[in-house]
Enzyme design. Structure first.
Site, PDB file in Angstrom:
ATOM      1  N   ARG A   1       0.797  -1.225   0.000  1.00 39.16           N
ATOM      2  CA  ARG A   1       0.000   0.000   0.000  1.00 39.16           C
ATOM      3  C   ARG A   1       0.830   1.277   0.000  1.00 39.16           C
ATOM      4  O   ARG A   1       0.645   2.134  -0.852  1.00 39.16           O
ATOM      5  CB  ARG A   1      -0.939   0.008   1.213  1.00 39.16           C
ATOM      6  CG  ARG A   1      -1.980   1.107   1.164  1.00 39.16           C
ATOM      7  CD  ARG A   1      -2.844   1.109   2.407  1.00 39.16           C
ATOM      8  NE  ARG A   1      -3.448  -0.187   2.672  1.00 39.16           N
ATOM      9  CZ  ARG A   1      -4.146  -0.459   3.764  1.00 39.16           C
ATOM     10  NH1 ARG A   1      -4.311   0.474   4.685  1.00 39.16           N
ATOM     11  NH2 ARG A   1      -4.663  -1.653   3.948  1.00 39.16           N
TER      12      ARG A   1
ATOM     13  N   HIS B   1      -8.111  -3.856  -7.594  1.00 40.64           N
ATOM     14  CA  HIS B   1      -7.905  -3.122  -6.341  1.00 40.64           C
ATOM     15  C   HIS B   1      -9.179  -3.145  -5.494  1.00 40.64           C
ATOM     16  O   HIS B   1     -10.005  -2.241  -5.580  1.00 40.64           O
ATOM     17  CB  HIS B   1      -7.506  -1.681  -6.666  1.00 40.64           C
ATOM     18  CG  HIS B   1      -6.865  -0.961  -5.510  1.00 40.64           C
ATOM     19  ND1 HIS B   1      -5.605  -1.256  -5.042  1.00 40.64           N
ATOM     20  CD2 HIS B   1      -7.322   0.052  -4.718  1.00 40.64           C
ATOM     21  CE1 HIS B   1      -5.298  -0.457  -4.041  1.00 40.64           C
ATOM     22  NE2 HIS B   1      -6.325   0.343  -3.807  1.00 40.64           N
TER      23      HIS B   1
ATOM     24  N   TYR C   1     -18.440  12.968 -13.406  1.00 45.76           N
ATOM     25  CA  TYR C   1     -18.401  14.175 -14.236  1.00 45.76           C
ATOM     26  C   TYR C   1     -17.105  14.315 -15.030  1.00 45.76           C
ATOM     27  O   TYR C   1     -17.081  15.013 -16.033  1.00 45.76           O
ATOM     28  CB  TYR C   1     -18.561  15.436 -13.372  1.00 45.76           C
ATOM     29  CG  TYR C   1     -19.872  15.506 -12.637  1.00 45.76           C
ATOM     30  CD1 TYR C   1     -21.078  15.537 -13.329  1.00 45.76           C
ATOM     31  CD2 TYR C   1     -19.912  15.545 -11.248  1.00 45.76           C
ATOM     32  CE1 TYR C   1     -22.287  15.597 -12.647  1.00 45.76           C
ATOM     33  CE2 TYR C   1     -21.110  15.611 -10.551  1.00 45.76           C
ATOM     34  CZ  TYR C   1     -22.293  15.634 -11.265  1.00 45.76           C
ATOM     35  OH  TYR C   1     -23.492  15.703 -10.600  1.00 45.76           O
TER      36      TYR C   1
END
Length: 842
Positions: free
Chosen positions: A31, A77, A121
């Site tokens: 990570r 993921h 968006y």
């Protein structure tokens, strides 16, 4: 307890240790820390690989961010969607990434800390640089591992041609460790990497000649180099970054304009913090701050107050706001799955080793494919080599019941392999012409040569090194750019001296107590007898009374007529042009309202014990008192001033000079007399002493001391005296040829000898100076008119003569101050005349 279950007692301490270690290693490896080879954390790698698998490349249309995030979440993921989207967004932000890997369309946030629009968006696609990180990934160049549900494979590292960890840096907080790596310039990194390839024994100091320092996406100035060098050599260091700023006049207001800010600084928050500090009075000299950033680039405007010193205000901004920030370098990355701290050479070494591995594996893959192809071409050539062999092959295929029987027939007839036979069966009829046969033979020869070349690459490391070099130079040609962050090697801890140049300045103090400093270059040399140019603007009924010359970095000791001493640095005096009024001295030092500054001394370092113990301050009062005190007594002044000399009633301090203890002292009075005696005749006393008599007056009750000079080289220096009506002259102290004293040496306390013939025409004596031909003379009168002339123009005269006219005096005007200035060879001597005045020379 349910039947069949059993309890196993364990030590909770051991269990917690084991669980925590497992957790910490998971965070470290999976990570928070980047891989040394491609410089990516798993989430970054998965985003880029997911976009690659989707086919969202730099030359394809943008795809909705939500679609990309969904692809990465669903396949590789299994964490929150925000972690994936935030990662993709950061790779598209020009103020975060030195070289962006994602091309975003829509609102992707701002340097003000604004959040990006929701993923539904915005749209994104890979940049060309990201494609170069994924190039050759389909050629078995890197290992793959199963994804979270063992249904797909994902790369454990990317076969990048880009030294991404160096050029983009990274940051991450793991468990028990963290990484914070700065970005660098791609062109410099490529040059440094090639230098390493050419000489693997290269030192870090030699690498620094290529990779000079970090290069931040927001530009700025790297202030000081010690931290950079430390980071390059050890993997840890502190790099100080300053904003880029310049001074500009906007709407008649002096402003500081900031065009680049330090890396990772939130611009909007910084402006707000600055405004708060101004309101709280912690930042002086700024009246307002505006953010005028727009399409033209970043522009933050700090409007200064009229009496503010721009350099000092800027330095305070650096000190109290994020306009100066520090980047703490901590180069920790995963090397073979283990965290390791790395210096500059280590980073280059591991990237190059990765490139060697990728090039070798790619060459093996290409060799395998080439051999597979040439094997098929050999089969083609056996079957369609002649018309007879071709006819036999067609006959076998046509008369076979199925494909398998046809394949077996071809294998038996032409001694083919199963792969070759299958390729012939799959061959289109159009390729059975004679022309196609020539093409097959040509391809065969090409691949045969290609195989020889690939085998040579695998056999010789020098060939692989050359390939890596060529690919790096190709990357540099495609993406290399100029450095954005400027390096200021001489920087260090915050210091005014680092900002303000140590140039010569003129300090003027008016009769009403207004002070300023002006660059000495603003005053131009004029011929003797000129009317002069405007030297300083003054208020009504005010006039310039004191004019001094010093340098910005010197310490100034101000002595007032009441005998107090105040301490300032020259650069702390407000800067102004010749035509500005300056600032009230009460605003700079805590002087009493009815006190006035009469003398000042420019000294060097007051913390240098040897210096302050070997120098003395000699003071003189109007009533002829002289006092000598060690400079050490004045090296620790308080904010409210210290007592320099005890002044008796109806007397006042007139002059103070810095000496080495071996000087001669000369006092002059306005009636035209002067006395000369050795400094050693005056015993050094403490600060509270009042001194001893230096000169006695004739019976004239109005007579008083007008000045004091100290003499170091009596055969080289001359005495300049100036009267209030503009007359003056030079006189030898000692005759330079015979050494005979022109001004005889006496004991202190005498009446002295005539130094200028005083008449109604000349007026009383107002100034006495020691000068030489190397000096320039500056004279300023009470109306504010100034003239600068060369002392060498004044011929040496007798001690008792009247002198010559130095400056024309109009009406009731008179001389206010006289100072000497070092000659500036660059200034041309010229005559300047006020439009309404005329010149009269004697």
């Amino acid at each position: 307890m349910i039947e069949g279950e059993k309890l196993i007692p364990i030590n909770i301490e051991e269990q917690m240790k084991t669980a925590y270690i497992d957790y910490s290693m998971s965070v470290i490896v999976s990570r928070a820390l980047p891989d040394i080879r491609d410089g990516l954390k798993p989430v970054h790698r998965r985003v880029l690989f997911g976009m690659h698998e989707l086919g969202v490349r730099s030359n394809t249309p943008y795809k909705k961010s939500a679609r990309i995030v969904g692809e990465v979440l669903g396949k590789y993921h299994p964490h929150g969607d925000s972690s994936v989207y935030d990662t993709m967004v950061r790779m598209a932000q020009e103020w975060n990434m030195r070289y962006m890997l994602v091309d975003g369309q829509g609102n992707f946030g701002s340097v003000d800390g604004d959040s990006p629009a929701a993923m539904r968006y915005t749209e994104a696609r890979m940049r060309k640089m990201a494609e170069d990180m994924l190039i050759d990934i389909d050629k078995e160049t890197v290992d793959h591992s199963l994804n979270f549900d063992d249904t797909l494979e994902e790369p454990t590292v990317l076969p990048t041609r880009i030294p991404n960890l160096l050029i983009n840096g990274t940051s991450g907080i793991a468990v028990g460790m963290a990484t914070n790596m700065p970005p660098h310039n791609l062109s410099e990194v490529v040059d440094g990497t090639i230098a390493y390839l050419e000489n693997q024994d290269i030192t870090i100091d030699e690498l620094i000649e290529y990779i000079k320092a970090p290069d931040f996406p927001t530009g700025g100035t790297i202030y000081g180099y010690d931290g950079v060098r430390e980071a390059f050599k050890t993997g840890r260091g502190r790099v100080v970054i300053r904003a880029k700023a310049h001074f500009e006049e906007v709407d008649k207001h002096e402003c500081i304009i900031v065009t680049e800010i330090p890396y990772q600084v939130n611009k909007a928050l910084m402006v707000k913090q600055t405004a708060d500090l101004i309101k709280e009075g912690k930042l002086e000299g700024i009246s307002d701050v505006f953010d005028e950033t727009g399409k033209g680039g970043m522009r933050i405007v700090y409007v200064l107050k009229k009496d503010a010193i721009p350099n000092v205000v800027l330095n305070n901004l650096f000190k109290h706001t994020p306009l100066q920030s520090a980047f703490s370098v901590n180069n920790i990355a995963l090397v073979n799955g283990r965290p390791q701290q790395l210096n500059l050479k280590d980073l280059i070494y591991h990237f190059i080793e990765h490139r060697y591995d990728v090039v070798y594996r790619r060459t093996q893959y290409e060799l395998k494919k080439a051999k597979e192809r040439i094997h098929i071409l050999e089969g083609f050539m056996k079957v369609i080599a002649t018309k007879d062999t071709l006819d036999r092959a067609i006959y076998i295929i046509r008369n076979s019941k199925d494909t398998q029987i046809a394949k077996e027939g071809l294998i038996k007839e032409f001694e083919l392999s199963d792969i070759q036979a299958q390729a012939i069966i799959d061959l289109r009829l159009g390729r059975l012409t004679g022309l196609e046969l020539d093409k097959i033979r040509e391809e065969y020869e090409e691949i045969k040569a290609y195989i020889i070349d690939l085998e040579d690459i695998l056999a010789h490391k020098e060939r692989r090194t050359q390939i890596i070099k060529e690919e790096l130079l190709e990357i540099k040609a495609k993406y290399g750019d100029e450095r954005r962050s400027v390096i200021e090697y001489a920087g260090g801890d915050i210091s005014m001296e680092d900002i303000i140049p140590d140039e010569q300045v003129v300090i003027t103090i008016s009769n009403a107590g207004y002070i300023k400093r002006t660059s000495v270059n603003e005053y131009k040399t004029q011929s003797r007898g000129g009317v002069g140019q405007k030297g300083s603007a003054t208020r009504d009924k005010d006039f310039i009374e004191h004019l001094f010359v010093g340098t910005n970095h010197q310490y100034m000791l101000f002595f007032t007529e009441k005998g107090k001493c105040f301490w300032l640095r020259v650069y702390e005096i407000p800067e102004g042009g010749k035509n500005t009024k300056g600032r009230a001295i009460q605003n700079l030092i805590n002087i009493e309202p009815d006190d006035n500054v009469k003398a000042f001394i420019c000294t060097h370092d007051l913390k240098d014990q040897e210096y302050i113990n070997s120098h003395y301050v000699i003071m003189a009062t109007k009533k002829g008192i002289i006092k000598k005190t060690c400079l050490e007594q004045y090296s620790r002044p308080r904010q409210n001033g210290i007592m320099a000399i005890t002044i008796k009633e109806d007397d006042e301090l007139l002059e103070a000079r810095l000496t080495t203890g071996n000087s001669q002292v000369m006092l002059a009075v306005k009636s035209g007399k002067a006395i000369r005696f050795p400094e050693e005749k005056v015993r050094a006393v403490g600060r509270s002493g009042s001194g001893v008599r230096g000169i006695s007056f004739d019976n004239d009750a109005n007579d008083e001391v007008i000045g004091m000079i100290t003499i170091e080289n009596p055969r080289e220096e001359t005495v300049l005296v100036v009267s209030e009506n503009g007359y003056g002259k030079r006189t030898f102290i000692d005759d330079p040829e015979t050494g005979e004293a022109v001004y005889r040496i006496t004991n202190r306390g005498g009446k002295g000898v005539k130094t200028i013939s005083i008449t109604e025409k000349t007026g009383n004596l107002v100034a006495i100076k020691t000068v030489s031909d190397e000096d320039d003379l500056m004279i300023i009168n009470k109306s504010g008119m100034a003239i600068r002339m060369s002392v060498s123009e004044l011929r040496v005269m007798g001690r008792a003569t009247q002198g010559v006219r130095l400056i024309n005096i109009k009406g009731n005007d008179s001389i206010a101050a006289v100072a000497k200035v070092m000659k500036d060879d660059e200034n041309e001597t010229e005559s300047e005349v006020n439009d309404t005045d005329t010149i009269t020379n004697e």
